[in-house]
Motif scaffolding. Structure first.
Motif, short mmCIF file in Angstrom:
data_model
loop_
_atom_site.label_atom_id
_atom_site.label_comp_id
_atom_site.label_asym_id
_atom_site.label_seq_id
_atom_site.Cartn_x
_atom_site.Cartn_y
_atom_site.Cartn_z
N ASP A 1 0.95 -1.10 0.04
CA ASP A 1 0.07 -0.05 -0.10
C ASP A 1 0.83 1.35 0.01
O ASP A 1 0.76 2.11 -0.78
N TRP A 2 1.91 1.33 0.95
CA TRP A 2 2.87 2.47 0.82
C TRP A 2 3.47 2.70 -0.32
O TRP A 2 3.72 3.80 -0.84
N TYR A 3 3.90 1.40 -0.80
CA TYR A 3 4.59 1.55 -2.38
C TYR A 3 3.78 2.26 -3.45
O TYR A 3 4.24 3.28 -4.00
N CYS A 4 2.44 1.88 -3.26
CA CYS A 4 1.61 2.62 -4.16
C CYS A 4 1.31 4.02 -3.66
O CYS A 4 1.21 4.96 -4.73
N TYR A 5 1.08 4.44 -2.69
CA TYR A 5 0.91 5.64 -1.98
C TYR A 5 2.07 6.53 -2.51
O TYR A 5 1.94 7.79 -3.18
N LEU A 6 3.32 6.07 -2.41
CA LEU A 6 4.55 6.98 -2.66
C LEU A 6 4.70 6.95 -3.99
O LEU A 6 5.08 8.37 -4.41
N ASN A 7 4.35 6.17 -4.88
CA ASN A 7 4.31 6.55 -6.41
C ASN A 7 3.35 7.57 -6.54
O ASN A 7 3.67 8.50 -7.65
N PHE A 8 2.21 7.40 -5.94
CA PHE A 8 1.11 8.33 -6.27
C PHE A 8 1.47 9.72 -6.03
O PHE A 8 1.39 10.76 -6.65
N THR A 9 2.05 10.08 -4.89
CA THR A 9 2.57 11.36 -4.19
C THR A 9 3.73 11.79 -4.99
O THR A 9 3.77 13.10 -5.18
N ASP A 10 4.50 11.00 -5.42
CA ASP A 10 5.78 11.21 -6.36
C ASP A 10 5.38 11.84 -7.50
O ASP A 10 5.76 13.01 -7.93
#
Length: 418
Positions: free
Chosen positions: A405-414
């Protein structure tokens, strides 16, 4: 992690048994036909076809619906607050981060509430730091094993001294500090019990008790309850972050899981300072469409004590068809800011399909701003995330927050912050 899995399974089975397994629908063929209110048609029947009409006509209408019928009205009274830096460790996470603990004291009308904020900032970032704001469920001490983390006062109200939730790092799997810090983000987290203890009988220890109309407002149908208070508390974290020169206040991402996913969406709707909003497994009363009548229902979620929703929401028990609103309208209130909705494959209680469809039906509002939502009502496959202006993923597993989940959230925020 194994103990968290066992706890989650037992917890949701106990809820379903309490309400009767036969009353919870997990069969797509039994989902009734439903019609959603058009998010771009005003109460008077006017078509909303541009941003100005959305912002001056339709958005205020929808905000009023959720304030009066579901989450309750947030008081406008100002509550004085003081900040005290309790500890600072510039060598946290083996030198990768600076960890601070800040006591926020809210006081008015002869009462005071203390809330402990844990702030984790990357040491390698030159310049202002983008940051994730989010509540934890089991105390700041649960997010990592660091013995210096201070226990919060209100946690004593909800857990007895022998409970395993006092163990440091008991939910560290939900807070992937290493990955977050490495990607250049900070974290500001607080135990949600500090703002409003999530156990019946302790409302007097919540921030709601500080407001001048506390006693007189309890019987009002549109009075706010726990979710409204938690949303208010999220904004108070931003108030503090705005005092810190090292924080990029234009890059504040709000993350909420489960009941806090509901509160995050409401906070994001009310406070535009949250420049990106993430709902993780928020389900009924959060991102999932109520009219689908799949998994948890309004009758179940609005019967939880202490109350999460305004009393007026009880009018829709078993009357979803009569609702003049649904959760796609809540998601639309986040526009044009980036919005991310996430589901878990085994979390049928939260209705993953209904969570995706709400985001899909919010997409026309994003289109008014020339932002990209979803053009298909068919959700993506497991582990196939979408990173538009509205983002979504469904992953394998249960109701939780994990490293994927965090991997996806970080990609999205990036994508949206960098």
């Amino acid at each position: 992690m194994k103990s968290n899995l066992i706890f989650s399974i037992i917890f949701f089975l106990s809820i379903q048994i309490s309400y009767g397994l036969q009353n919870v629908n997990y069969d797509e063929s039994l989902v009734p036909k439903y019609s959603l209110p058009n998010v771009l048609v005003s109460n008077s029947g006017e078509t909303i076809n541009n941003r100005q009409k959305w912002e001056t006509i339709r958005r205020p209408e929808i905000l009023e619906i959720f304030s009066s019928q579901m989450y309750g009205r947030t008081p406008m009274e100002e509550i004085p607050v003081s900040y005290e830096l309790l500890t600072e460790n510039k060598d946290a996470l083996d030198g990768k981060a600076t960890l601070r603990q800040v006591k926020m004291t809210f006081s008015k009308n002869g009462k005071a509430v203390n809330a402990l904020l844990l702030l984790m900032l990357p040491n390698h970032v030159k310049g202002k730091v983008p940051i994730f704001v989010g509540y934890n469920f089991k105390g700041n001490h649960s997010t990592l094993t660091d013995s210096s983390i201070i226990y919060s006062d209100n946690f004593k109200l909800v857990r007895d001294s022998t409970h395993q939730d006092w163990i440091r790092g008991v939910q560290s799997g939900r807070w992937d500090y290493e990955q977050i810090i490495k990607r250049g983000y900070g974290v500001a987290t607080m135990c949600y019990h500090d703002i409003f203890p999530d156990k019946e009988g302790f409302k007097d220890q919540s921030i709601a008790a500080l407001f001048s109309d506390y006693e007189d407002s309890q019987d009002r149908g549109d009075n706010w309850e726990a979710i409204g208070a938690w949303a208010w508390g999220s904004s108070r974290i931003v108030d503090y972050l705005e005092t810190l020169p090292e924080i990029d206040i234009k890059k504040i991402a709000l993350l909420g899981h489960s009941r806090q996913g509901k509160a995050a969406l409401w906070a994001g709707a009310l406070d535009p300072r949250f420049s990106l909003v993430i709902s993780n497994n928020s389900g009924e009363g959060g991102a999932a469409l109520s009219k689908r009548e799949f998994g948890e229902t309004i009758a179940i979620v609005s019967s939880i004590k202490p109350a999460w929703f305004a009393k007026n929401y009880n009018a829709y028990h078993h009357k979803e068809k009569e609702m003049p609103f649904d959760q796609h309208m809540l998601l639309a209130l986040i526009a044009p800011r980036p919005l991310y909705v996430a589901s878990a494959e085994e979390d049928l209680w939260a209705d993953p399909k209904g969570e995706y469809l709400a985001a899909y039906h919010a997409s026309p509002v994003y289109a008014l701003y020339k932002k990209k939502g979803f053009n298909s009502d068919i959700a993506p496959e497991v582990h196939k995330p979408i990173y538009h202006d509205i983002g979504y993923h469904i992953r394998a597993g249960i109701h939780d927050v994990n490293a994927y989940d965090w991997y996806c959230y970080l990609n999205f925020t990036d994508k949206h912050f960098k």
